[in-house]
Design a protein around this motif. Structure first.
Motif, PDB file in Angstrom:
ATOM      1  N   ASN A 115     -32.110  39.687   7.431  1.00 22.25           N
ATOM      2  CA  ASN A 115     -32.345  39.172   8.781  1.00 22.25           C
ATOM      3  C   ASN A 115     -31.917  40.140   9.872  1.00 22.25           C
ATOM      4  OD1 ASN A 115     -33.038  36.981   7.292  1.00 22.25           O
ATOM      5  ND2 ASN A 115     -31.748  35.540   8.366  1.00 22.25           N
ATOM      6  N   ALA A 116     -31.348  41.255   9.495  1.00 22.19           N
ATOM      7  CA  ALA A 116     -30.874  42.215  10.486  1.00 22.19           C
ATOM      8  C   ALA A 116     -32.046  42.885  11.184  1.00 22.19           C
ATOM      9  CB  ALA A 116     -29.990  43.267   9.818  1.00 22.19           C
ATOM     10  N   ARG A 148     -35.939  40.859  30.887  1.00 24.25           N
ATOM     11  CA  ARG A 148     -34.805  40.211  30.226  1.00 24.25           C
ATOM     12  C   ARG A 148     -35.205  38.919  29.508  1.00 24.25           C
ATOM     13  NH1 ARG A 148     -28.790  39.672  32.152  1.00 24.25           N
ATOM     14  NH2 ARG A 148     -28.108  38.006  30.772  1.00 24.25           N
ATOM     15  N   ASP A 149     -35.977  38.047  30.161  1.00 25.90           N
ATOM     16  CA  ASP A 149     -36.367  36.771  29.545  1.00 25.90           C
ATOM     17  C   ASP A 149     -37.193  36.987  28.284  1.00 25.90           C
ATOM     18  OD1 ASP A 149     -35.017  35.369  31.498  1.00 25.90           O
ATOM     19  OD2 ASP A 149     -36.816  34.865  32.649  1.00 25.90           O
ATOM     20  N   ALA A 150     -38.160  37.887  28.349  1.00 26.87           N
ATOM     21  CA  ALA A 150     -39.002  38.162  27.178  1.00 26.87           C
ATOM     22  C   ALA A 150     -38.167  38.759  26.047  1.00 26.87           C
ATOM     23  CB  ALA A 150     -40.141  39.090  27.549  1.00 26.87           C
ATOM     24  N   LEU A 151     -37.233  39.631  26.373  1.00 28.62           N
ATOM     25  CA  LEU A 151     -36.365  40.216  25.350  1.00 28.62           C
ATOM     26  C   LEU A 151     -35.515  39.157  24.677  1.00 28.62           C
ATOM     27  CD1 LEU A 151     -35.205  43.512  27.076  1.00 28.62           C
ATOM     28  CD2 LEU A 151     -36.777  43.277  25.151  1.00 28.62           C
ATOM     29  N   LEU A 188     -34.265  35.662  19.967  1.00 30.21           N
ATOM     30  CA  LEU A 188     -34.026  34.328  19.413  1.00 30.21           C
ATOM     31  C   LEU A 188     -35.111  33.888  18.434  1.00 30.21           C
ATOM     32  CD1 LEU A 188     -32.714  32.564  22.633  1.00 30.21           C
ATOM     33  CD2 LEU A 188     -31.381  33.371  20.666  1.00 30.21           C
ATOM     34  N   ASN A 189     -36.334  34.371  18.619  1.00 30.24           N
ATOM     35  CA  ASN A 189     -37.444  34.008  17.742  1.00 30.24           C
ATOM     36  C   ASN A 189     -38.272  35.265  17.442  1.00 30.24           C
ATOM     37  OD1 ASN A 189     -39.288  32.655  16.238  1.00 30.24           O
ATOM     38  ND2 ASN A 189     -40.126  31.438  17.918  1.00 30.24           N
TER      39      ASN A 189
END
Length: 88
Positions: free
Chosen positions: A16-17, A44-47, A52-53
């Motif tokens: 998962n890394a 920032r939001d897209a990153l 997270l997903n």
């Protein structure tokens, strides 16, 4: 944020890394795209969404195939050549 902690998380052990598929500044694997300059492409939001997903948006060139062979082996990889009778 703490850059050292982020580096540790990116390169931590296990499948998962992030670093098991991606490279940053010459370190990591070549399975997924190099992320050295990803901050210039996304905000920032897209990153954060991608962190997270990570499988939410995978580029066409980086979609892996999972093959179950007649002998029971299961192979996972990126196709480099594909035709009606051949997959490499």
């Amino acid at each position: 944020g703490d850059p050292a902690r982020g580096r540790d998380v990116f390169y931590r052990g296990g499948v998962n890394a992030c670093g098991s598929c991606h490279r940053v500044q010459g370190r990591g694997q070549w399975i997924g795209p190099d992320l050295s300059t990803i901050g210039t492409k996304y905000g920032r939001d897209a990153l954060l969404r991608s962190i997270l997903n990570p499988s939410e948006a995978i580029g066409y060139n980086y979609r892996s195939y999972i093959l179950a062979l007649a002998d029971g082996r299961v192979l996972t990889g990126l196709p480099v050549e594909e035709s009606a009778g051949r997959l490499v």
